[in-house]
Design a protein around this motif. Sequence first.
Motif, PDB file in Angstrom:
ATOM      1  N   UNK A  70      -5.298  -8.507   2.437  1.00 36.09           N
ATOM      2  CA  UNK A  70      -3.911  -8.497   2.910  1.00 36.09           C
ATOM      3  C   UNK A  70      -3.031  -7.591   2.052  1.00 36.09           C
ATOM      4  N   UNK A  71      -3.171  -7.676   0.714  1.00 35.31           N
ATOM      5  CA  UNK A  71      -2.251  -6.996  -0.193  1.00 35.31           C
ATOM      6  C   UNK A  71      -2.979  -5.975  -1.048  1.00 35.31           C
ATOM      7  N   UNK A  72      -2.583  -4.712  -0.930  1.00 33.69           N
ATOM      8  CA  UNK A  72      -3.197  -3.664  -1.723  1.00 33.69           C
ATOM      9  C   UNK A  72      -4.586  -3.311  -1.231  1.00 33.69           C
ATOM     10  N   UNK A  73      -5.168  -2.282  -1.855  1.00 38.17           N
ATOM     11  CA  UNK A  73      -6.505  -1.854  -1.464  1.00 38.17           C
ATOM     12  C   UNK A  73      -6.477  -0.554  -0.698  1.00 38.17           C
ATOM     13  N   UNK A 121       8.589  -3.438  10.780  1.00 40.08           N
ATOM     14  CA  UNK A 121       7.818  -2.950   9.647  1.00 40.08           C
ATOM     15  C   UNK A 121       7.720  -3.988   8.547  1.00 40.08           C
ATOM     16  N   UNK A 122       6.829  -3.732   7.609  1.00 40.13           N
ATOM     17  CA  UNK A 122       6.802  -4.487   6.363  1.00 40.13           C
ATOM     18  C   UNK A 122       8.168  -4.413   5.698  1.00 40.13           C
ATOM     19  N   UNK A 123       8.451  -5.333   4.786  1.00 40.13           N
ATOM     20  CA  UNK A 123       9.718  -5.316   4.079  1.00 40.13           C
ATOM     21  C   UNK A 123       9.887  -4.039   3.270  1.00 40.13           C
ATOM     22  N   UNK A 124      11.040  -3.396   3.422  1.00 36.47           N
ATOM     23  CA  UNK A 124      11.345  -2.128   2.744  1.00 36.47           C
ATOM     24  C   UNK A 124      12.573  -2.352   1.872  1.00 36.47           C
ATOM     25  N   UNK A 125      12.437  -2.082   0.569  1.00 31.87           N
ATOM     26  CA  UNK A 125      13.578  -2.334  -0.301  1.00 31.87           C
ATOM     27  C   UNK A 125      14.685  -1.291  -0.094  1.00 31.87           C
ATOM     28  N   UNK A 126      15.942  -1.762  -0.013  1.00 34.70           N
ATOM     29  CA  UNK A 126      17.058  -0.848   0.199  1.00 34.70           C
ATOM     30  C   UNK A 126      17.552  -0.181  -1.070  1.00 34.70           C
ATOM     31  N   UNK A 127      17.039  -0.618  -2.221  1.00 36.51           N
ATOM     32  CA  UNK A 127      17.461  -0.054  -3.506  1.00 36.51           C
ATOM     33  C   UNK A 127      16.340  -0.276  -4.510  1.00 36.51           C
ATOM     34  N   UNK A 128      16.434   0.393  -5.635  1.00 36.59           N
ATOM     35  CA  UNK A 128      15.395   0.257  -6.659  1.00 36.59           C
ATOM     36  C   UNK A 128      15.283  -1.182  -7.125  1.00 36.59           C
ATOM     37  N   UNK A 129      16.419  -1.833  -7.385  1.00 38.59           N
ATOM     38  CA  UNK A 129      16.388  -3.191  -7.932  1.00 38.59           C
ATOM     39  C   UNK A 129      15.992  -4.224  -6.873  1.00 38.59           C
ATOM     40  N   UNK A 130      15.911  -3.813  -5.617  1.00 42.32           N
ATOM     41  CA  UNK A 130      15.511  -4.728  -4.547  1.00 42.32           C
ATOM     42  C   UNK A 130      14.023  -4.927  -4.424  1.00 42.32           C
ATOM     43  N   UNK A 131      13.228  -4.250  -5.258  1.00 45.25           N
ATOM     44  CA  UNK A 131      11.771  -4.354  -5.176  1.00 45.25           C
ATOM     45  C   UNK A 131      11.272  -5.587  -5.914  1.00 45.25           C
ATOM     46  N   UNK A 160       7.679  -6.660  -5.478  1.00 49.69           N
ATOM     47  CA  UNK A 160       6.211  -6.682  -5.523  1.00 49.69           C
ATOM     48  C   UNK A 160       5.690  -5.271  -5.787  1.00 49.69           C
ATOM     49  N   UNK A 161       4.466  -5.147  -6.303  1.00 53.64           N
ATOM     50  CA  UNK A 161       3.908  -3.817  -6.550  1.00 53.64           C
ATOM     51  C   UNK A 161       3.655  -3.060  -5.243  1.00 53.64           C
ATOM     52  N   UNK A 208       0.819  -1.210   0.000  1.00 57.06           N
ATOM     53  CA  UNK A 208       0.000   0.000   0.000  1.00 57.06           C
ATOM     54  C   UNK A 208       0.855   1.264   0.000  1.00 57.06           C
ATOM     55  N   UNK A 209       2.059   1.177  -0.569  1.00 55.57           N
ATOM     56  CA  UNK A 209       2.936   2.351  -0.650  1.00 55.57           C
ATOM     57  C   UNK A 209       2.556   3.159  -1.881  1.00 55.57           C
ATOM     58  N   UNK A 210       1.452   3.894  -1.751  1.00 56.87           N
ATOM     59  CA  UNK A 210       0.901   4.647  -2.876  1.00 56.87           C
ATOM     60  C   UNK A 210       1.461   6.062  -2.978  1.00 56.87           C
ATOM     61  N   UNK A 211       2.351   6.426  -2.046  1.00 53.31           N
ATOM     62  CA  UNK A 211       2.934   7.752  -2.099  1.00 53.31           C
ATOM     63  C   UNK A 211       3.921   7.879  -3.247  1.00 53.31           C
ATOM     64  N   UNK A 212       4.407   9.093  -3.515  1.00 54.79           N
ATOM     65  CA  UNK A 212       5.348   9.306  -4.624  1.00 54.79           C
ATOM     66  C   UNK A 212       6.607   8.444  -4.468  1.00 54.79           C
ATOM     67  N   UNK A 213       6.963   7.716  -5.522  1.00 50.34           N
ATOM     68  CA  UNK A 213       8.194   6.942  -5.489  1.00 50.34           C
ATOM     69  C   UNK A 213       8.216   5.835  -4.468  1.00 50.34           C
ATOM     70  N   UNK A 214       7.139   5.069  -4.364  1.00 53.01           N
ATOM     71  CA  UNK A 214       7.050   3.958  -3.402  1.00 53.01           C
ATOM     72  C   UNK A 214       7.276   4.428  -1.962  1.00 53.01           C
ATOM     73  N   UNK A 215       6.571   5.471  -1.574  1.00 48.19           N
ATOM     74  CA  UNK A 215       6.652   6.006  -0.219  1.00 48.19           C
ATOM     75  C   UNK A 215       5.395   5.639   0.564  1.00 48.19           C
ATOM     76  N   UNK A 216       5.523   5.456   1.879  1.00 48.03           N
ATOM     77  CA  UNK A 216       4.340   5.213   2.696  1.00 48.03           C
ATOM     78  C   UNK A 216       3.429   6.434   2.724  1.00 48.03           C
ATOM     79  N   UNK A 217       2.182   6.213   3.080  1.00 52.37           N
ATOM     80  CA  UNK A 217       1.183   7.277   3.074  1.00 52.37           C
ATOM     81  C   UNK A 217       0.713   7.595   4.496  1.00 52.37           C
ATOM     82  N   UNK A 218      -0.220   8.528   4.577  1.00 46.51           N
ATOM     83  CA  UNK A 218      -0.811   8.862   5.878  1.00 46.51           C
ATOM     84  C   UNK A 218      -1.492   7.650   6.490  1.00 46.51           C
TER      85      UNK A 218
END
Length: 355
Positions: free
Chosen positions: A340-343, A55-65, A67-68, A28-38
Amino acid sequence: MTTSFEPLDLAGVTLSNRIVMSPMTRSRAYGPGQAPTEATAVYYAQRASAGLIVSEGIQPSVVGQGYPNTPGLHSPEQVEAWRRVTDAVHEKDGVIFAQLMHTGRIGHPSLLPDGLIPVAPSPVAAKSQVFTAEGLQDCVTPKELTPAEIEQTIADFVAAARNAVAAGFDGVEIHGANGYLIQQFLSDNVNVRTDEWGGTTQGRIRFGVEVARAVAEAIGAHRVGFRISPGNPYNDIVESDLPTRYGELLTALSPLGLAYLHLMEGPDRELTLQLRKQWQGTFILNPFTHPAPTGPESLRLVEDGTTDAVSFGALFLANPDLPLRLQQDGPFNTPDAATFYGGDERGYTDYPTLS
């Protein structure tokens, strides 16, 4: 007898109880550039009564992502957005660690920019599928990391850990489980390298150890946890001789003085007890309860000394005030797997509390 409702000293930070919120991907990281939201801030703040939130898994780099709509910690925008999350948790007197998760070969080029493809220890495709904007797709053959790229990936973990501290997290958890990059290096079927990053047990454990060492040196070992899932076949992982392989891993990690080890248990309780005995620091257990989620009966594992703390996944997702519910022996909300995922907020921030 120690109970789950007593405080725990975690490398100098006092946790209010021994009930841990396990890391759970929510996409649910719908903020700009895969950022968390309010809404992300609301979600974690609702669960701040946990002794520790991972926390949920957070990618340390662009290529580490992999899932959507999963969040990162590799840009200023992401750091600023996560600061709003950690502030919300701290306002409720909570403690939160950021889980750094590089998915390695688990992912798809459609999730990545600039023609990137997923990376791995060796160019071996996972016999599994991943979610993309176009639906389920087969995993592709990943790019084999060169020694220089391995060193850069370690540096990416370090940069993300520094960003986590800048964003207000109390620490980070290095994700070495669930078939993602660190466990790919540990595995027999993904890591077929013959250089110093593979082949022998020492070669296979090297990447995870070097990530942990570098991150600990950057932000302090007291701020670093490490998660493992020995023998977990998820994401097409094959591992042999688990007592030796993971025993050697813990032998190499122990001198670093990390804040904790977080074990996602398989069916072998004897292995759990071996690793528990070997690990000198705080031990957090996500017990094997398949096919049911971890439930109240697992609190006894603190009482009998099997672990220092117990982590709960789906039950914490559905019960924001889980420590109180466990202390009162329920009742418990039922997790809605469809959300569980998205929404939106449904199945995310709308689970009721007892109050």
